[in-house]
Motif scaffolding. Structure first.
Motif, PDB file in Angstrom:
ATOM      1  N   LEU A   1       0.519   3.441   7.848  1.00 37.46           N
ATOM      2  CA  LEU A   1       1.090   3.457   6.441  1.00 37.46           C
ATOM      3  C   LEU A   1       1.372   4.492   5.038  1.00 37.46           C
ATOM      4  O   LEU A   1       1.967   4.372   4.729  1.00 37.46           O
ATOM      5  CB  LEU A   1       2.388   1.783   6.087  1.00 37.46           C
ATOM      6  CG  LEU A   1       2.800   1.083   7.415  1.00 37.46           C
ATOM      7  CD1 LEU A   1       3.177  -0.186   7.228  1.00 37.46           C
ATOM      8  CD2 LEU A   1       3.430   1.790   8.105  1.00 37.46           C
ATOM      9  N   SER A   2       0.421   4.214   4.906  1.00 36.18           N
ATOM     10  CA  SER A   2      -0.202   5.043   3.709  1.00 36.18           C
ATOM     11  C   SER A   2      -0.325   6.866   3.961  1.00 36.18           C
ATOM     12  O   SER A   2      -0.197   6.649   5.162  1.00 36.18           O
ATOM     13  CB  SER A   2      -1.614   4.379   2.886  1.00 36.18           C
ATOM     14  OG  SER A   2      -2.425   4.617   4.130  1.00 36.18           O
ATOM     15  N   GLY A   3      -0.547   7.132   2.557  1.00 36.30           N
ATOM     16  CA  GLY A   3      -0.705   8.751   2.388  1.00 36.30           C
ATOM     17  C   GLY A   3      -2.257   8.789   3.545  1.00 36.30           C
ATOM     18  O   GLY A   3      -2.748   8.768   3.328  1.00 36.30           O
ATOM     19  N   PRO A   4      -1.632  10.635   4.098  1.00 35.32           N
ATOM     20  CA  PRO A   4      -3.339  10.769   4.348  1.00 35.32           C
ATOM     21  C   PRO A   4      -4.687  11.416   3.594  1.00 35.32           C
ATOM     22  O   PRO A   4      -5.620  11.462   4.053  1.00 35.32           O
ATOM     23  CB  PRO A   4      -2.629  12.235   4.782  1.00 35.32           C
ATOM     24  CG  PRO A   4      -1.340  13.243   4.063  1.00 35.32           C
ATOM     25  CD  PRO A   4      -1.026  11.461   3.849  1.00 35.32           C
TER      26      PRO A   4
ATOM     27  N   ALA B   1       0.789  -0.843   0.150  1.00 38.19           N
ATOM     28  CA  ALA B   1       0.224  -0.153   0.061  1.00 38.19           C
ATOM     29  C   ALA B   1       0.406   1.437  -0.197  1.00 38.19           C
ATOM     30  O   ALA B   1       0.226   2.128  -0.818  1.00 38.19           O
ATOM     31  CB  ALA B   1      -1.254  -0.018   0.966  1.00 38.19           C
ATOM     32  N   LYS B   2       2.102   0.975   0.239  1.00 40.62           N
ATOM     33  CA  LYS B   2       2.570   2.022   1.260  1.00 40.62           C
ATOM     34  C   LYS B   2       3.087   2.446  -0.430  1.00 40.62           C
ATOM     35  O   LYS B   2       3.933   3.622  -0.741  1.00 40.62           O
ATOM     36  CB  LYS B   2       3.960   1.839   1.854  1.00 40.62           C
ATOM     37  CG  LYS B   2       4.704   3.189   2.429  1.00 40.62           C
ATOM     38  CD  LYS B   2       5.526   3.224   3.793  1.00 40.62           C
ATOM     39  CE  LYS B   2       6.460   3.933   4.408  1.00 40.62           C
ATOM     40  NZ  LYS B   2       7.064   3.924   5.165  1.00 40.62           N
ATOM     41  N   SER B   3       3.742   1.490  -1.343  1.00 37.12           N
ATOM     42  CA  SER B   3       4.679   1.941  -2.263  1.00 37.12           C
ATOM     43  C   SER B   3       3.631   2.366  -3.858  1.00 37.12           C
ATOM     44  O   SER B   3       4.081   2.420  -4.339  1.00 37.12           O
ATOM     45  CB  SER B   3       4.750   0.662  -2.833  1.00 37.12           C
ATOM     46  OG  SER B   3       3.466  -0.575  -3.311  1.00 37.12           O
ATOM     47  N   ARG B   4       2.355   2.714  -3.302  1.00 40.62           N
ATOM     48  CA  ARG B   4       1.024   2.896  -4.300  1.00 40.62           C
ATOM     49  C   ARG B   4       0.610   4.447  -3.286  1.00 40.62           C
ATOM     50  O   ARG B   4      -0.366   4.512  -3.201  1.00 40.62           O
ATOM     51  CB  ARG B   4      -0.123   2.302  -5.178  1.00 40.62           C
ATOM     52  CG  ARG B   4       0.403   0.743  -5.171  1.00 40.62           C
ATOM     53  CD  ARG B   4       0.819   1.225  -6.802  1.00 40.62           C
ATOM     54  NE  ARG B   4      -0.747   1.778  -7.414  1.00 40.62           N
ATOM     55  CZ  ARG B   4      -1.185   0.366  -7.806  1.00 40.62           C
ATOM     56  NH1 ARG B   4      -0.768  -1.185  -8.116  1.00 40.62           N
ATOM     57  NH2 ARG B   4      -1.968   0.753  -8.712  1.00 40.62           N
ATOM     58  N   PRO B   5       1.669   5.348  -3.683  1.00 39.48           N
ATOM     59  CA  PRO B   5       1.151   6.597  -2.504  1.00 39.48           C
ATOM     60  C   PRO B   5      -0.168   7.830  -3.993  1.00 39.48           C
ATOM     61  O   PRO B   5      -0.329   8.443  -2.929  1.00 39.48           O
ATOM     62  CB  PRO B   5       2.743   7.653  -2.668  1.00 39.48           C
ATOM     63  CG  PRO B   5       3.420   6.769  -4.042  1.00 39.48           C
ATOM     64  CD  PRO B   5       2.899   5.763  -4.209  1.00 39.48           C
ATOM     65  N   ASP B   6       0.381   7.280  -5.117  1.00 39.39           N
ATOM     66  CA  ASP B   6      -0.939   8.033  -5.891  1.00 39.39           C
ATOM     67  C   ASP B   6      -2.549   7.669  -6.082  1.00 39.39           C
ATOM     68  O   ASP B   6      -2.689   8.402  -6.270  1.00 39.39           O
ATOM     69  CB  ASP B   6       0.025   7.907  -7.146  1.00 39.39           C
ATOM     70  CG  ASP B   6       0.956   9.330  -7.639  1.00 39.39           C
ATOM     71  OD1 ASP B   6       1.254   9.403  -6.674  1.00 39.39           O
ATOM     72  OD2 ASP B   6       1.425   8.576  -8.120  1.00 39.39           O
ATOM     73  N   ALA B   7      -2.247   5.891  -5.326  1.00 40.91           N
ATOM     74  CA  ALA B   7      -3.635   5.758  -5.678  1.00 40.91           C
ATOM     75  C   ALA B   7      -4.764   6.606  -4.399  1.00 40.91           C
ATOM     76  O   ALA B   7      -4.178   6.253  -3.629  1.00 40.91           O
ATOM     77  CB  ALA B   7      -3.581   4.337  -5.393  1.00 40.91           C
TER      78      ALA B   7
END
Length: 437
Positions: free
Chosen positions: A153-156, A129-135
């Motif tokens: 771990l993902s973006g806000p 999930a962290k590797s797909r910050p644009d999703a």
């Protein structure tokens, strides 16, 4: 040995349906011996409003009050055929494109995993999930604590979605924040808070990844750390460098098996029962302890037995027995090797053609490995089809519902860890990330 009675091949869901359906020439008594719960043939929405974990391995586990419940799935998704659900999921996924990433745990049913962009264990998927910050959205086809970790771990600006809120984890629920805090107070009163001559704290808390964000935060706030089944030994070494003892929760078996392999005697690993003063131990027992084990377990891995291993060896000379370290210690000791889900998969992939494996982990993963590696003979140690109750609550109907909702601009079942909890939980996760097995 893959079932107590002959069952056609196919996915676990298909086999359960065949065993329960009128087309199978079996009476009810026979069918009940083929699966651990006849209700597995029903849609999970039949159990969403009911307390408990639903049919499957955790059916008899006591569910605490207040665990999440899933609102009724709209009727169109409950009545739609498997083929149409497949089409609707595929169509919604194509429409959303890179705006969504679907994560599927190893233990998920095939009908869901086939749509996943990444398949792995809980921590592998959180890192994915962290590797797909644009999703814009992360659809986590797993259980609640996994979705929480993905949110940590993902973006806000990314929405983490759990298709069925009732997909919890009975093991994770066996250690709650209040019980752990009460345990910590009792241990602090017994041990004091002063470090020893080497600067080591009296006790370091270690939580398995299979725990709530609140318990990860507790560890972050109290000098502790998170572990996975693949790095538990390295994490315990980290903890012993900083502490005289370890409080390990919620899975007693992973803690015991890991510590035993490190040379810690069983007498130095007392169990902590949160319902009893001092966890049911004497003060001297706790003073002599090296690892305090929480009284929790995985109901899937508790099903495996030494007798099953003996039967596998008798029926398949030369069989290689691999079990998950969440299995009870006698089972791990009787097996040829133990390891995480990723370890099991890699061991099978690397084996010479014609190998025979008896595997002690969740049936969906074992069934999928058998299909993926037809050059081997691969079967589950447990002859009864009994999937993880809570993983099994993620059904294609729920996946179609959340994906079509995202396509329409609606976010169903978003999982959000409160900011105060998230900060401390990330601290514990970051400590784990800094440890190299």
């Amino acid at each position: 040995m893959t079932a107590t009675i002959p069952v056609p091949g196919g996915s676990v869901a298909t086999r359960i349906a065949l065993l329960s359906g009128p087309e199978e020439a079996l009476n009810q008594a026979q069918a009940s011996t083929a699966t651990c719960a006849p209700g597995l043939a029903s849609g999970p929405w039949d159990f969403d409003a009911a307390p408990g974990y639903g049919p499957g391995a955790s059916l008899t586990d006591a569910a605490p009050a207040g665990i999440p419940r899933q609102a009724e799935l709209p009727e169109e998704y409950r009545r739609t055929s498997d083929a149409e659900l497949e089409e609707r999921i595929t169509r919604a996924k194509e429409f959303l494109g890179d705006r969504v990433v679907i994560l599927g745990h190893f233990y998920q049913r095939d009908e869901v995993v086939r749509h996943a962009d990444f398949v792995g264990d809980s921590f592998q998927l959180a890192r994915a999930a962290k590797s797909r910050p644009d999703a814009e959205a992360i659809v986590f086809c797993g259980v609640h604590f996994m979705a929480e970790t993905a949110d940590l771990l993902s973006g806000p600006d990314q929405a983490v979605v759990l298709p069925n809120l009732a997909a919890g984890c009975s093991m994770a629920d066996m250690a709650d924040a209040d019980s752990v805090a009460e345990c910590w107070e009792q241990l602090s009163a017994l041990y004091g808070e002063a470090p020893d001559a080497l600067g080591r704290q009296p006790v370091i808390p270690v939580t398995y990844m299979n725990s709530s964000a609140a318990l990860k935060a507790f560890c972050g706030e109290n000098g502790g750390i998170v572990c996975t089944s693949s790095n538990a030994a390295a994490v315990l070494e980290w903890a012993f460098e900083r502490g005289q003892r370890v409080l390990f929760f919620p899975d007693q078996h992973l803690g015991r098996n890991t510590a035993k392999a490190m040379g810690i005697p069983l007498a130095a690993m007392p169990m902590w029962n949160p319902r009893l003063p001092l966890g049911g131990n004497t003060p001297q027992t706790l003073q002599d302890a090296k690892v305090l084990l929480w009284n929790g377990f995985c109901s899937v891995h508790k099903r495996f037995t030494v007798a099953q291993i003996e039967q596998a060896r008798a029926e398949h000379p030369g069989v290689r027995v691999i079990v998950h370290p969440e299995c009870p210690m006698p089972v791990v000791d009787a097996a040829d090797e133990s390891g995480s889900t990723d370890y099991i998969q890699k061991a099978i992939a690397a084996a010479p053609a014609g190998s025979t494996f008896a595997v002690g982990t969740e049936i969906n993963m074992v069934n999928r490995l058998a299909a993926q590696y037809p050059q081997h003979t691969i079967f589950c140690l447990d002859p009864v089809i009994c999937p993880c109750s809570t993983m099994y609550r993620i059904h294609p109907g729920y996946l179609a519902w959340v994906l079509e909702g995202l396509a329409a601009g609606q976010v169903h079942n978003r999982i959000t860890v409160p900011a105060a909890t998230a900060s401390a939980a990330r601290t514990a996760l970051e400590r784990m990330l800094a440890v190299r097995p």
